[in-house]
Scaffold this motif. Structure first.
Motif, mmCIF file in Angstrom:
data_model
loop_
_atom_site.group_PDB
_atom_site.id
_atom_site.type_symbol
_atom_site.label_atom_id
_atom_site.label_comp_id
_atom_site.label_asym_id
_atom_site.label_seq_id
_atom_site.Cartn_x
_atom_site.Cartn_y
_atom_site.Cartn_z
ATOM 1 N N GLY A 5 110.519 3.146 3.340
ATOM 2 C CA GLY A 5 109.734 2.280 2.465
ATOM 3 C C GLY A 5 108.501 1.671 3.090
ATOM 4 O O GLY A 5 107.764 0.948 2.429
ATOM 5 N N ALA A 6 108.264 1.942 4.371
ATOM 6 C CA ALA A 6 107.113 1.350 5.053
ATOM 7 C C ALA A 6 105.805 1.874 4.462
ATOM 8 O O ALA A 6 105.686 3.044 4.099
ATOM 9 N N VAL A 7 104.822 0.990 4.372
ATOM 10 C CA VAL A 7 103.487 1.316 3.881
ATOM 11 C C VAL A 7 102.542 1.314 5.074
ATOM 12 O O VAL A 7 102.556 0.375 5.870
ATOM 13 N N LEU A 8 101.722 2.355 5.178
ATOM 14 C CA LEU A 8 100.755 2.465 6.268
ATOM 15 C C LEU A 8 99.362 2.296 5.669
ATOM 16 O O LEU A 8 98.916 3.117 4.875
ATOM 17 N N LEU A 9 98.688 1.227 6.046
ATOM 18 C CA LEU A 9 97.427 0.834 5.438
ATOM 19 C C LEU A 9 96.287 0.856 6.450
ATOM 20 O O LEU A 9 96.303 0.123 7.440
ATOM 21 N N ASP A 10 95.303 1.702 6.192
ATOM 22 C CA ASP A 10 94.086 1.794 7.001
ATOM 23 C C ASP A 10 93.038 0.922 6.317
ATOM 24 O O ASP A 10 92.694 1.162 5.162
ATOM 25 N N VAL A 11 92.539 -0.099 7.009
ATOM 26 C CA VAL A 11 91.611 -1.045 6.380
ATOM 27 C C VAL A 11 90.160 -0.822 6.790
ATOM 28 O O VAL A 11 89.307 -1.679 6.589
ATOM 29 N N ARG A 12 89.862 0.373 7.324
ATOM 30 C CA ARG A 12 88.488 0.699 7.690
ATOM 31 C C ARG A 12 87.692 1.130 6.460
ATOM 32 O O ARG A 12 88.231 1.282 5.373
ATOM 33 N N ARG A 13 86.398 1.357 6.669
ATOM 34 C CA ARG A 13 85.537 1.851 5.590
ATOM 35 C C ARG A 13 85.973 3.262 5.194
ATOM 36 O O ARG A 13 86.525 4.002 6.016
ATOM 37 N N PRO A 14 85.714 3.675 3.960
ATOM 38 C CA PRO A 14 86.100 5.016 3.518
ATOM 39 C C PRO A 14 85.549 6.143 4.401
ATOM 40 O O PRO A 14 86.248 7.140 4.631
ATOM 41 N N ALA B 264 86.909 10.437 8.366
ATOM 42 C CA ALA B 264 86.668 11.084 9.651
ATOM 43 C C ALA B 264 87.956 11.294 10.449
ATOM 44 O O ALA B 264 87.983 12.100 11.368
ATOM 45 N N GLY B 265 89.025 10.577 10.094
ATOM 46 C CA GLY B 265 90.304 10.735 10.768
ATOM 47 C C GLY B 265 91.147 9.488 10.649
ATOM 48 O O GLY B 265 90.660 8.390 10.897
ATOM 49 N N HIS B 266 92.399 9.655 10.222
ATOM 50 C CA HIS B 266 93.312 8.527 10.028
ATOM 51 C C HIS B 266 94.728 8.937 10.417
ATOM 52 O O HIS B 266 94.999 10.113 10.628
ATOM 53 N N LEU B 267 95.610 7.958 10.507
ATOM 54 C CA LEU B 267 96.998 8.250 10.831
ATOM 55 C C LEU B 267 97.634 8.979 9.653
ATOM 56 O O LEU B 267 97.367 8.645 8.490
ATOM 57 N N PRO B 268 98.456 9.996 9.923
ATOM 58 C CA PRO B 268 99.122 10.729 8.841
ATOM 59 C C PRO B 268 99.947 9.788 7.956
ATOM 60 O O PRO B 268 100.669 8.929 8.458
ATOM 61 N N PRO C 72 97.855 6.968 20.555
ATOM 62 C CA PRO C 72 98.020 8.143 21.399
ATOM 63 C C PRO C 72 98.163 9.466 20.615
ATOM 64 O O PRO C 72 97.980 10.537 21.166
ATOM 65 N N GLY C 73 98.496 9.368 19.346
ATOM 66 C CA GLY C 73 98.742 10.567 18.548
ATOM 67 C C GLY C 73 97.487 11.123 17.902
ATOM 68 O O GLY C 73 96.410 10.551 17.988
ATOM 69 N N ALA C 74 97.679 12.248 17.248
ATOM 70 C CA ALA C 74 96.580 12.906 16.554
ATOM 71 C C ALA C 74 96.284 12.210 15.229
ATOM 72 O O ALA C 74 97.171 11.665 14.581
ATOM 73 N N LEU C 75 95.006 12.250 14.865
ATOM 74 C CA LEU C 75 94.574 11.748 13.554
ATOM 75 C C LEU C 75 94.434 12.954 12.630
ATOM 76 O O LEU C 75 94.289 14.082 13.074
ATOM 77 N N THR C 76 94.458 12.688 11.325
ATOM 78 C CA THR C 76 94.320 13.757 10.353
ATOM 79 C C THR C 76 93.163 13.451 9.411
ATOM 80 O O THR C 76 92.783 12.289 9.253
ATOM 81 N N THR C 77 92.630 14.472 8.795
ATOM 82 C CA THR C 77 91.582 14.285 7.774
ATOM 83 C C THR C 77 92.104 14.694 6.412
ATOM 84 O O THR C 77 91.335 14.762 5.452
ATOM 85 N N LYS C 78 93.390 14.987 6.318
ATOM 86 C CA LYS C 78 93.996 15.416 5.049
ATOM 87 C C LYS C 78 94.505 14.239 4.274
ATOM 88 O O LYS C 78 94.920 13.265 4.761
#
Length: 113
Positions: A28-37, A42-46, A107-113
């Motif tokens: 149930g955890a929500v992962l929220l990226d608060v950067r600009r679109p 350009a790359g975010h956590l999966p 430390p992990g890879a970012l994704t663009t998907k």
């Protein structure tokens, strides 16, 4: 007289990348990226979704989220996400965590998907 021993600021947790990675795996955890679109694209956590903390509609969009779900927040360096985490806690979110160091320390890879 003011009492500086008690904080009136709502609480959120600052987590190391390892703690953040472990915590966001809970059901149930929500992962929220608060950067600009553009930063998100350009790359975010999966598994993350994007809500720009600097956007004028951040507050109303946050209000639509489920406050009972654990919410894990991050940005580039941890500054914007700390601000967002404080806003979430103030809005009544039960469990909020901020990624110390942001994606710069991830430390992990970012994704663009």
């Amino acid at each position: 007289m003011l009492d500086f021993t008690k904080s009136s600021a709502p609480a959120f947790q600052n987590l190391t990348p390892a703690q953040f990675a472990e915590g966001r795996q809970q059901p149930g955890a929500v992962l929220l990226d608060v950067r600009r679109p553009d930063e998100f694209a350009a790359g975010h956590l999966p598994g993350a979704f994007n809500l720009d903390v600097t956007a004028s509609d951040f507050g109303p969009r946050v209000a639509a989220l489920d406050k009972t779900r654990p919410t894990y927040v991050y940005c580039r360096s941890g500054a914007r996400s700390a601000s967002a985490a404080g806003q979430l806690a103030t809005a009544g979110f039960a469990q909020v965590a901020n990624l110390l160091g942001g994606v710069l320390d991830w430390p992990g890879a970012l994704t663009t998907k």
